[in-house]
Design a protein around this motif. Sequence first.
Motif, PDB file in Angstrom:
ATOM      1  N   PRO A   1       0.836  -1.206   0.000  1.00 27.64           N
ATOM      2  CA  PRO A   1       0.000   0.000   0.000  1.00 27.64           C
ATOM      3  C   PRO A   1       0.867   1.251   0.000  1.00 27.64           C
ATOM      4  CG  PRO A   1       0.131  -0.912   2.210  1.00 27.64           C
ATOM      5  CD  PRO A   1       0.800  -1.909   1.296  1.00 27.64           C
ATOM      6  N   PRO A   2       0.386   2.352  -0.586  1.00 32.16           N
ATOM      7  CA  PRO A   2       1.118   3.615  -0.485  1.00 32.16           C
ATOM      8  C   PRO A   2       1.271   4.020   0.979  1.00 32.16           C
ATOM      9  CG  PRO A   2      -0.617   3.753  -2.131  1.00 32.16           C
ATOM     10  CD  PRO A   2      -0.838   2.478  -1.385  1.00 32.16           C
ATOM     11  N   LYS A   3       2.312   4.748   1.263  1.00 27.21           N
ATOM     12  CA  LYS A   3       2.549   5.200   2.635  1.00 27.21           C
ATOM     13  C   LYS A   3       1.384   6.039   3.151  1.00 27.21           C
ATOM     14  CE  LYS A   3       6.393   7.051   1.253  1.00 27.21           C
ATOM     15  NZ  LYS A   3       7.632   7.853   1.281  1.00 27.21           N
ATOM     16  N   ARG A   4       0.756   6.799   2.249  1.00 22.66           N
ATOM     17  CA  ARG A   4      -0.371   7.643   2.646  1.00 22.66           C
ATOM     18  C   ARG A   4      -1.513   6.799   3.212  1.00 22.66           C
ATOM     19  NH1 ARG A   4      -3.673  10.571  -1.999  1.00 22.66           N
ATOM     20  NH2 ARG A   4      -4.302   8.413  -2.275  1.00 22.66           N
ATOM     21  N   GLU A   5      -1.808   5.677   2.550  1.00 21.79           N
ATOM     22  CA  GLU A   5      -2.879   4.817   3.031  1.00 21.79           C
ATOM     23  C   GLU A   5      -2.551   4.241   4.399  1.00 21.79           C
ATOM     24  OE1 GLU A   5      -4.328   1.899   0.373  1.00 21.79           O
ATOM     25  OE2 GLU A   5      -4.817   3.339  -1.225  1.00 21.79           O
ATOM     26  N   ARG A   6      -1.323   3.839   4.602  1.00 24.37           N
ATOM     27  CA  ARG A   6      -0.938   3.281   5.897  1.00 24.37           C
ATOM     28  C   ARG A   6      -1.060   4.343   6.985  1.00 24.37           C
ATOM     29  NH1 ARG A   6       1.628  -1.315   7.124  1.00 24.37           N
ATOM     30  NH2 ARG A   6       0.152  -2.031   5.521  1.00 24.37           N
ATOM     31  N   ALA A   7      -0.668   5.584   6.670  1.00 22.44           N
ATOM     32  CA  ALA A   7      -0.790   6.665   7.657  1.00 22.44           C
ATOM     33  C   ALA A   7      -2.249   6.920   8.009  1.00 22.44           C
ATOM     34  CB  ALA A   7      -0.146   7.935   7.111  1.00 22.44           C
ATOM     35  N   LEU A   8      -3.125   6.948   7.001  1.00 22.37           N
ATOM     36  CA  LEU A   8      -4.542   7.209   7.248  1.00 22.37           C
ATOM     37  C   LEU A   8      -5.191   6.075   8.031  1.00 22.37           C
ATOM     38  CD1 LEU A   8      -5.767   8.803   3.901  1.00 22.37           C
ATOM     39  CD2 LEU A   8      -5.789   9.855   6.158  1.00 22.37           C
ATOM     40  N   VAL A   9      -4.942   4.835   7.620  1.00 26.67           N
ATOM     41  CA  VAL A   9      -5.550   3.696   8.312  1.00 26.67           C
ATOM     42  C   VAL A   9      -5.110   3.668   9.773  1.00 26.67           C
ATOM     43  CG1 VAL A   9      -5.521   1.179   8.474  1.00 26.67           C
ATOM     44  CG2 VAL A   9      -5.921   2.277   6.275  1.00 26.67           C
ATOM     45  N   THR A  10      -3.829   3.917  10.020  1.00 27.44           N
ATOM     46  CA  THR A  10      -3.327   3.924  11.399  1.00 27.44           C
ATOM     47  C   THR A  10      -3.949   5.061  12.193  1.00 27.44           C
ATOM     48  OG1 THR A  10      -1.223   2.983  10.650  1.00 27.44           O
ATOM     49  CG2 THR A  10      -1.263   4.000  12.833  1.00 27.44           C
ATOM     50  N   ALA A  11      -4.042   6.253  11.588  1.00 26.35           N
ATOM     51  CA  ALA A  11      -4.635   7.405  12.271  1.00 26.35           C
ATOM     52  C   ALA A  11      -6.089   7.126  12.641  1.00 26.35           C
ATOM     53  CB  ALA A  11      -4.544   8.643  11.385  1.00 26.35           C
ATOM     54  N   PHE A  12      -6.852   6.583  11.695  1.00 27.87           N
ATOM     55  CA  PHE A  12      -8.265   6.295  11.951  1.00 27.87           C
ATOM     56  C   PHE A  12      -8.435   5.225  13.020  1.00 27.87           C
ATOM     57  CE2 PHE A  12      -9.388   7.476   7.278  1.00 27.87           C
ATOM     58  CZ  PHE A  12      -9.352   8.818   7.605  1.00 27.87           C
ATOM     59  N   ALA A  13      -7.681   4.141  12.887  1.00 26.11           N
ATOM     60  CA  ALA A  13      -7.822   3.034  13.829  1.00 26.11           C
ATOM     61  C   ALA A  13      -7.408   3.455  15.237  1.00 26.11           C
ATOM     62  CB  ALA A  13      -6.990   1.839  13.366  1.00 26.11           C
ATOM     63  N   LEU A  14      -6.330   4.214  15.348  1.00 30.74           N
ATOM     64  CA  LEU A  14      -5.885   4.685  16.661  1.00 30.74           C
ATOM     65  C   LEU A  14      -6.926   5.609  17.275  1.00 30.74           C
ATOM     66  CD1 LEU A  14      -3.676   4.830  18.825  1.00 30.74           C
ATOM     67  CD2 LEU A  14      -2.663   6.737  17.539  1.00 30.74           C
ATOM     68  N   ALA A  15      -7.492   6.505  16.468  1.00 28.47           N
ATOM     69  CA  ALA A  15      -8.523   7.411  16.962  1.00 28.47           C
ATOM     70  C   ALA A  15      -9.733   6.635  17.476  1.00 28.47           C
ATOM     71  CB  ALA A  15      -8.951   8.382  15.860  1.00 28.47           C
ATOM     72  N   ASP A  16     -10.115   5.594  16.745  1.00 34.03           N
ATOM     73  CA  ASP A  16     -11.258   4.780  17.150  1.00 34.03           C
ATOM     74  C   ASP A  16     -11.004   4.118  18.499  1.00 34.03           C
ATOM     75  OD1 ASP A  16     -13.870   3.614  16.487  1.00 34.03           O
ATOM     76  OD2 ASP A  16     -12.768   1.723  16.344  1.00 34.03           O
ATOM     77  N   LEU A  17      -9.810   3.544  18.667  1.00 36.64           N
ATOM     78  CA  LEU A  17      -9.469   2.904  19.931  1.00 36.64           C
ATOM     79  C   LEU A  17      -9.460   3.909  21.083  1.00 36.64           C
ATOM     80  CD1 LEU A  17      -6.557   0.451  19.050  1.00 36.64           C
ATOM     81  CD2 LEU A  17      -8.930  -0.116  19.553  1.00 36.64           C
ATOM     82  N   LEU A  18      -8.883   5.076  20.842  1.00 34.12           N
ATOM     83  CA  LEU A  18      -8.761   6.075  21.901  1.00 34.12           C
ATOM     84  C   LEU A  18     -10.114   6.615  22.330  1.00 34.12           C
ATOM     85  CD1 LEU A  18      -5.626   8.029  20.621  1.00 34.12           C
ATOM     86  CD2 LEU A  18      -5.741   6.445  22.553  1.00 34.12           C
ATOM     87  N   VAL A  19     -10.982   6.898  21.370  1.00 38.70           N
ATOM     88  CA  VAL A  19     -12.302   7.421  21.716  1.00 38.70           C
ATOM     89  C   VAL A  19     -13.117   6.371  22.457  1.00 38.70           C
ATOM     90  CG1 VAL A  19     -14.525   8.161  20.740  1.00 38.70           C
ATOM     91  CG2 VAL A  19     -12.404   9.194  19.939  1.00 38.70           C
TER      92      VAL A  19
END
Length: 304
Positions: A112-130
């Motif tokens: 995957p492009p680095k951008r996709e990995r950054a977005l998926v990680t950002a979204f998933a981390l945000a979901d866990l934190l909230v």
Amino acid sequence: MAETSPASRTVEQAALQAASLVSAMPRLVLEARRIASSVAHGLHGRRRAGTGENFWQYRRFLGGEPAARVDWRRSARDDHLYVREREWEAAHTVWIWPDLSPSMDYATGNRPPKRERALVTAFALADLLVRGGERVGVPGLMRPSADRRIVERMAENIVLAPKLPARLPPPFAPAPTAEVVLLGDFWSPASEVAAQITALASGGAHGHVVQIVDPAEETFPFSGRIAFSDPVGGDRLTVGRAESWCDDYALKLAEHRAVIRASAERHGWSFIIHRTDQPASALLLSLHMRMGAGGAGAAAGGLA
């Protein structure tokens, strides 16, 4: 036919990148949800009752409480009185910044492009934190929120961003109790990255710098005559025997990372290197375990 001007090419490139981001966003949101659900969580942050803006839960009315606290609409549904509780207003705030600049589009093979990995990680981390009771914001795009639809909110704000993303986060001042997560390739000059870390840490906030790279950027597997180009500035460099550059490249890479790592460790931040041939869940778990640890993970800035 008249040659396209550099300004026109920049606008066209921006339009293509925006269209690509919009089309990929639903898939990335679903992937982030799946990865977040697969990672054990609950160690960081707890939802609790208190003074705040967001509804948390209903509970039974207790004798001796002011009658004004009763939620009469909910209480009318059965034979008990209920109080509407709100979330504790002092929830931890985490700022998550994903780098979406053109260099993050780079990918080799079927990775995957680095951008996709950054977005998926950002979204998933945000979901866990909230889900753990925290508030999440995106510097320059979204104020901290504990909305249970945090992933969708982040996606909408990113898609509707009015201008091209920069290679480094915008200036902002996180609170001393906040945490900052930076997700990017950080190929900007190391001195600029170090200065940004210093600026963000100056108020006492803890943070985590995650360098996301394609494996080719780690191993330099090029040989023969190769033309390299800068996706941001458009500069090009053509070399005859690329394999002869391998050792020098490895040295420069180590020097670049040493500057960033030293800046992170100086401020008690962690520095993580993540390759896109590794699972996103490994990075998510590594980050989640570090949240709230202050500088505990700073020295262990290896691959994740």
